[in-house]
Scaffold this motif. Sequence first.
Motif, mmCIF file in Angstrom:
data_model
loop_
_atom_site.group_PDB
_atom_site.id
_atom_site.type_symbol
_atom_site.label_atom_id
_atom_site.label_comp_id
_atom_site.label_asym_id
_atom_site.label_seq_id
_atom_site.Cartn_x
_atom_site.Cartn_y
_atom_site.Cartn_z
ATOM 1 N N LYS A 184 0.830 -1.212 0.000
ATOM 2 C CA LYS A 184 0.000 0.000 0.000
ATOM 3 C C LYS A 184 0.858 1.253 0.000
ATOM 4 O O LYS A 184 0.627 2.194 -0.765
ATOM 5 N N ASP A 185 1.893 1.284 0.835
ATOM 6 C CA ASP A 185 2.779 2.446 0.913
ATOM 7 C C ASP A 185 3.541 2.657 -0.392
ATOM 8 O O ASP A 185 3.799 3.799 -0.794
ATOM 9 N N ALA A 186 3.908 1.571 -1.067
ATOM 10 C CA ALA A 186 4.630 1.704 -2.346
ATOM 11 C C ALA A 186 3.755 2.371 -3.393
ATOM 12 O O ALA A 186 4.208 3.250 -4.138
ATOM 13 N N TYR A 187 2.473 1.950 -3.459
ATOM 14 C CA TYR A 187 1.566 2.578 -4.427
ATOM 15 C C TYR A 187 1.304 4.040 -4.074
ATOM 16 O O TYR A 187 1.165 4.891 -4.958
ATOM 17 N N VAL A 188 1.214 4.350 -2.779
ATOM 18 C CA VAL A 188 1.026 5.741 -2.362
ATOM 19 C C VAL A 188 2.238 6.566 -2.763
ATOM 20 O O VAL A 188 2.113 7.701 -3.240
ATOM 21 N N MET A 189 3.440 5.999 -2.607
ATOM 22 C CA MET A 189 4.669 6.731 -2.917
ATOM 23 C C MET A 189 4.723 7.150 -4.378
ATOM 24 O O MET A 189 5.150 8.257 -4.704
ATOM 25 N N VAL A 190 4.269 6.243 -5.278
ATOM 26 C CA VAL A 190 4.295 6.585 -6.716
ATOM 27 C C VAL A 190 2.980 7.207 -7.171
ATOM 28 O O VAL A 190 2.760 7.421 -8.357
ATOM 29 N N GLN A 191 2.076 7.488 -6.199
ATOM 30 C CA GLN A 191 0.803 8.162 -6.461
ATOM 31 C C GLN A 191 -0.094 7.397 -7.428
ATOM 32 O O GLN A 191 -0.798 7.989 -8.252
ATOM 33 N N ASP A 192 -0.067 6.064 -7.341
ATOM 34 C CA ASP A 192 -1.016 5.236 -8.081
ATOM 35 C C ASP A 192 -2.233 5.045 -7.172
ATOM 36 O O ASP A 192 -2.367 4.065 -6.456
ATOM 37 N N TRP A 193 -3.127 6.046 -7.220
ATOM 38 C CA TRP A 193 -4.229 6.094 -6.250
ATOM 39 C C TRP A 193 -5.204 4.932 -6.426
ATOM 40 O O TRP A 193 -5.765 4.432 -5.441
ATOM 41 N N GLU A 194 -5.401 4.474 -7.668
ATOM 42 C CA GLU A 194 -6.381 3.411 -7.892
ATOM 43 C C GLU A 194 -5.947 2.125 -7.194
ATOM 44 O O GLU A 194 -6.729 1.478 -6.490
ATOM 45 N N GLN A 195 -4.694 1.716 -7.381
ATOM 46 C CA GLN A 195 -4.195 0.502 -6.739
ATOM 47 C C GLN A 195 -4.076 0.688 -5.226
ATOM 48 O O GLN A 195 -4.354 -0.231 -4.453
ATOM 49 N N SER A 196 -3.653 1.892 -4.802
ATOM 50 C CA SER A 196 -3.469 2.104 -3.362
ATOM 51 C C SER A 196 -4.794 1.988 -2.616
ATOM 52 O O SER A 196 -4.841 1.484 -1.492
ATOM 53 N N LYS A 197 -5.897 2.440 -3.237
ATOM 54 C CA LYS A 197 -7.202 2.335 -2.566
ATOM 55 C C LYS A 197 -7.570 0.876 -2.303
ATOM 56 O O LYS A 197 -8.079 0.539 -1.227
#
Length: 654
Positions: A184-197
């Motif tokens: 989750k933190d990795a997706y947030v870091m690269v701002q991939d909001w769809e996957q992070s949600k």
Amino acid sequence: MLLHPNYSQTDSLILREGIDAGDTVRTYFLIDSLEQTGDLNELGAEAFRLIAHQRFYHLNEIDAETERLGRRIATHNSLADRKQWYYNYGVSWLAYELYMTHNYDGFLRVAVPLIASMDSLGNRQYDQMTNVLTMMACCYVKLGEPEKAKVVADRARSYCWDILAADSSIGIHQRLINCYARVKDAYVMVQDWEQSKSWFEIVDSVEQVFRRRHPDAPVWEVYDGYIHLDRATKLWIMGQKDSAAAEYDKFCKYETTRDENGYIQANDYLMPAGRWKEAAENYEHLDAFIKWRVPKVYLEEIHAYYLPKFRANINAGRNDSALYTAKQIAERFDSAYMWQKRSQMAEMATVYDIQGKEMQIAEQKAKLMHTRVIAMGVVMILLIIFFTIYALIRRSERRRLEEKNQQLTIANERAEESSRMKTKFIQQISHEFRTPLNILSGFAQVVTAEGAELDEASRHEANIRILENTDRITGLVNKMLELSDASSRTVIELSDQVPAVQIALSAVEASGIERAGHLAFELLIDEGCETIKLTTSQSAATRALSLLLDNARKFTAPAEAYGHHASADEKQRVVLKLSVVDGGIQFIVEDTGIGIPAAEAECIFDEFVQLNEYYDGTGIGLTVARSLARRLGGDVVLDTTYTAGARFVFTLPW
């Protein structure tokens, strides 16, 4: 780490007295000695050497050692199950070490064959597989390979409920939460909001199961605070900024989050949310966090933490702190480089005791590493400069685009207004021409009617009306010609030596303002103006001033549409005043008419603009007056400080 039946004694010795103690020489000595005595098998020795290379940052040894170990893993499935399990567990610990020091390529070379080896043991290593798979997913995310990241992450997620069904202990729940939070933190870091949600939801579901099974677990004293932080980040991603801020406030109330880890993790929400000041304050704890997290500062740590700290201080306007952070980056970069250099030299001199030709090879390797480090340093510095310049350019481009959009909007509004005013002008000028033409036509019919006999008084009245309306048409045509001339901006020859008073008297006569029965006109001449002569065009200056007087005469009379009432019979006042100023003279036309709002001070000089539709006119008089004044080297402006009517100031140079 478990690589041998006596793993507890062997591993403890290497870790305690070598790697964790930071003693490079003793670490390699222990590995070599334990391998020779048989207390550490060949594969275990290779794994420990790679961990030491990674921990002590011996870059020139890592790649070759990783490749050898990867081949060993791929062909090592013939071991007995117990040894295989121990071996996989140890290599996964090595993979974690590579991941935490940001050696993503080295990690993947170890992790890919490791997963294949773990598959041979089935669900007995699902929790370790989940750990390695989630780290693989993070690596692919950070390396910009989203398809691979999704495949690996989905596989890790599929093991979740099988693991919980087999083991519901507090430890297994914590490991799963940490694994999934990592993705989750990795997706947030690269701002991939769809996957992070979606990964926020996964972490939430595991936490809910954990809370139901172990509601009184001591870990909740820490977890509860960080759950609110996760919710804040998730809500911000979903656009619910107020709710996100409320969750973040709850996170801040927990005593257990008020440590170096809590302050730095809080910036996962504060930085994307643009709360730069708070983020900058949290980064004041970064040095303690780094010291707690890793024994040495890697270049990757500088990129992951100190560069964001620099950005937070810049955006918060804390320029002194930003400068201090920039110095920290430079010092830590230099420190990391010097540490690597000393470590490499110590290893070469003490552990392997290289002499003769081997020393020459070592020197070549040291030079190569020195070149690599310098190249990496240059790249890092260039990246810092690039991203800083890129951010500034993006901000400048965004600001310029906003300004251009605003200018285009204003231009579009002006174009629409101009079109409307031109249409209105055509209608108005048609009316202005039609009225005198109708009068002329009527008198022409009377005079030319068969058998028409007019007495002397009627004939005289007809002549006067015909002359007045002929002059009115001529004036309209002249105004149109003047407007055309004003638009052409041709140069006016300044060849007349004319007294300023003469210009004023000629303008008064031309405007007929003294003959206006509804006005009390007054001409005021300051001392010294009588002897002043101007080098100008007498006709153009007179015309500009007469247009201003004509404007005052016209708009100081009550509108015809208002009808007759008491105020309509009161005489209004118009004053023409001559004053000397530095470098020229001012003709001030002041009236007690309807006035002009301050907001329209410039608009009234545009073509065809007429603020009050109840008054006759074409809306071009002030346009022509200003054009003539500026072409004479002066100007016409509206004095917005005067509120009893309108006051125009016409300035001409000597």
